[in-house]
Design a protein around this motif. Structure first.
Motif, PDB file in Angstrom:
ATOM      1  N   GLN A 172     -19.327  99.233   3.819  1.00 41.70           N
ATOM      2  CA  GLN A 172     -18.571  99.613   2.616  1.00 41.70           C
ATOM      3  C   GLN A 172     -17.098  99.226   2.764  1.00 41.70           C
ATOM      4  O   GLN A 172     -16.465  98.796   1.809  1.00 41.70           O
ATOM      5  CB  GLN A 172     -18.683 101.125   2.362  1.00 41.70           C
ATOM      6  N   SER A 173     -16.559  99.393   3.967  1.00 43.18           N
ATOM      7  CA  SER A 173     -15.144  99.070   4.181  1.00 43.18           C
ATOM      8  C   SER A 173     -14.940  97.655   4.696  1.00 43.18           C
ATOM      9  O   SER A 173     -13.854  97.109   4.576  1.00 43.18           O
ATOM     10  CB  SER A 173     -14.505 100.078   5.140  1.00 43.18           C
ATOM     11  N   ASP A 174     -15.985  97.058   5.272  1.00 43.35           N
ATOM     12  CA  ASP A 174     -15.865  95.700   5.802  1.00 43.35           C
ATOM     13  C   ASP A 174     -17.121  94.904   5.454  1.00 43.35           C
ATOM     14  O   ASP A 174     -17.997  94.692   6.291  1.00 43.35           O
ATOM     15  CB  ASP A 174     -15.664  95.748   7.323  1.00 43.35           C
ATOM     16  N   PRO A 175     -17.222  94.444   4.189  1.00 43.90           N
ATOM     17  CA  PRO A 175     -18.438  93.754   3.760  1.00 43.90           C
ATOM     18  C   PRO A 175     -18.687  92.427   4.464  1.00 43.90           C
ATOM     19  O   PRO A 175     -19.792  91.896   4.414  1.00 43.90           O
ATOM     20  CB  PRO A 175     -18.232  93.534   2.256  1.00 43.90           C
ATOM     21  N   GLU A 176     -17.667  91.867   5.128  1.00 48.01           N
ATOM     22  CA  GLU A 176     -17.828  90.580   5.809  1.00 48.01           C
ATOM     23  C   GLU A 176     -18.205  90.744   7.279  1.00 48.01           C
ATOM     24  O   GLU A 176     -18.155  89.787   8.051  1.00 48.01           O
ATOM     25  CB  GLU A 176     -16.507  89.785   5.710  1.00 48.01           C
ATOM     26  N   LEU A 177     -18.591  91.937   7.657  1.00 51.95           N
ATOM     27  CA  LEU A 177     -18.971  92.212   9.039  1.00 51.95           C
ATOM     28  C   LEU A 177     -20.030  91.217   9.509  1.00 51.95           C
ATOM     29  O   LEU A 177     -20.959  90.887   8.773  1.00 51.95           O
ATOM     30  CB  LEU A 177     -19.537  93.629   9.108  1.00 51.95           C
ATOM     31  N   ASP A 178     -19.885  90.748  10.735  1.00 54.33           N
ATOM     32  CA  ASP A 178     -20.852  89.820  11.329  1.00 54.33           C
ATOM     33  C   ASP A 178     -22.035  90.638  11.845  1.00 54.33           C
ATOM     34  O   ASP A 178     -21.981  91.237  12.924  1.00 54.33           O
ATOM     35  CB  ASP A 178     -20.185  89.048  12.475  1.00 54.33           C
ATOM     36  N   LEU A 179     -23.125  90.645  11.070  1.00 58.99           N
ATOM     37  CA  LEU A 179     -24.266  91.488  11.404  1.00 58.99           C
ATOM     38  C   LEU A 179     -25.016  90.996  12.637  1.00 58.99           C
ATOM     39  O   LEU A 179     -25.562  91.800  13.389  1.00 58.99           O
ATOM     40  CB  LEU A 179     -25.217  91.593  10.208  1.00 58.99           C
ATOM     41  N   ASP A 180     -25.055  89.690  12.848  1.00 57.30           N
ATOM     42  CA  ASP A 180     -25.701  89.167  14.056  1.00 57.30           C
ATOM     43  C   ASP A 180     -24.968  89.652  15.305  1.00 57.30           C
ATOM     44  O   ASP A 180     -25.591  90.067  16.290  1.00 57.30           O
ATOM     45  CB  ASP A 180     -25.752  87.640  14.034  1.00 57.30           C
ATOM     46  N   HIS A 181     -23.641  89.580  15.263  1.00 59.76           N
ATOM     47  CA  HIS A 181     -22.832  90.063  16.384  1.00 59.76           C
ATOM     48  C   HIS A 181     -23.062  91.558  16.596  1.00 59.76           C
ATOM     49  O   HIS A 181     -23.241  92.019  17.734  1.00 59.76           O
ATOM     50  CB  HIS A 181     -21.351  89.788  16.110  1.00 59.76           C
ATOM     51  N   TRP A 182     -23.077  92.314  15.512  1.00 62.21           N
ATOM     52  CA  TRP A 182     -23.289  93.760  15.574  1.00 62.21           C
ATOM     53  C   TRP A 182     -24.630  94.059  16.246  1.00 62.21           C
ATOM     54  O   TRP A 182     -24.721  94.907  17.128  1.00 62.21           O
ATOM     55  CB  TRP A 182     -23.248  94.333  14.154  1.00 62.21           C
ATOM     56  N   ALA A 183     -25.670  93.330  15.821  1.00 58.94           N
ATOM     57  CA  ALA A 183     -27.009  93.544  16.386  1.00 58.94           C
ATOM     58  C   ALA A 183     -27.025  93.247  17.884  1.00 58.94           C
ATOM     59  O   ALA A 183     -27.555  94.041  18.681  1.00 58.94           O
ATOM     60  CB  ALA A 183     -28.033  92.683  15.655  1.00 58.94           C
ATOM     61  N   GLU A 184     -26.449  92.114  18.263  1.00 61.15           N
ATOM     62  CA  GLU A 184     -26.493  91.738  19.684  1.00 61.15           C
ATOM     63  C   GLU A 184     -25.694  92.693  20.548  1.00 61.15           C
ATOM     64  O   GLU A 184     -26.076  92.975  21.695  1.00 61.15           O
ATOM     65  CB  GLU A 184     -26.006  90.294  19.863  1.00 61.15           C
ATOM     66  N   GLN A 185     -24.597  93.228  20.019  1.00 56.41           N
ATOM     67  CA  GLN A 185     -23.829  94.217  20.776  1.00 56.41           C
ATOM     68  C   GLN A 185     -24.628  95.498  20.977  1.00 56.41           C
ATOM     69  O   GLN A 185     -24.652  96.069  22.072  1.00 56.41           O
ATOM     70  CB  GLN A 185     -22.508  94.523  20.050  1.00 56.41           C
TER      71      GLN A 185
END
Length: 198
Positions: A172-185
């Protein structure tokens, strides 16, 4: 006054309104989902057609939340059996792409709508289903020796589930978040913390 029949025509009309709610809230926010806007978005000639099929805004919202939960359930069913935490985390984070509008609408609704006390937004059965899926993965890992035997599957499952549940709010606050990076972390964090070591 809501009509209490389950005819295909009524169910189709209700679905039109629910789909309109999801689209409007996802695109423009909760305040956009007035009956006037919902009627226009659903292609209805009058807001009376909404009142004919729903007992007010709470009923529309409740139906939309229920529909979103059904779509989420179908998404995980279509993903097939998930055998490890990495697969589950990738699948759960992928939900934010595959059902982006639904997730945005659900998150916004949780934040903005005041649910009546008799209309729980999230049931114990839904919680058990979400946590149970991950706990089963942990138990299987313990059975085959890839996950530490000293860990409580429910504690691990709840922690994993809450980490992916929080993501829509972050988006909601950061719609451009890198979801692949988030998942791997997250995968690195949980695999390191749960891996069985000799």
């Amino acid at each position: 006054m809501q009509v209490n029949d389950a005819s295909p025509a009524r169910l189709s009309r209700r679905r039109q309104v629910v789909d309109a709610y999801i689209r409007l809230v996802a695109a423009e926010g909760y305040d956009a989902a007035t009956f006037a806007r919902l009627a226009a978005e659903a292609g209805l000639s009058s807001t009376r057609l909404i009142s004919y099929h729903f007992d007010g805004k709470d009923d529309v919202v409740g139906a939309a939340v229920g529909e979103i939960y059904e779509r989420i359930g179908a998404y995980f069913s279509d993903a097939g059996p998930l055998h490890d935490l990495a697969g589950y985390i990738r699948s759960a984070i992928g939900l934010n792409v595959a059902l982006a509008a639904e997730v945005r609408a659900l998150t916004t609704t949780f934040i903005r709508h005041r649910f009546p006390a008799e209309q729980p937004v999230y049931s114990g059965a839904q919680e058990d289903g979400a946590i149970g899926r991950v706990a089963d993965i942990v138990r299987e890992g313990q059975r085959v020796g890839t996950v530490r035997a000293d860990l409580d599957p429910l504690v691990v499952a709840t922690t994993v589930q809450r980490s992916v549940d929080a993501l829509p709010f972050t988006l909601q606050s950061d719609p451009e978040l890198d979801l692949d990076h988030w998942a791997e972390q997250l995968i690195s964090l949980f695999e390191d913390g749960t891996r069985h070591r000799e």
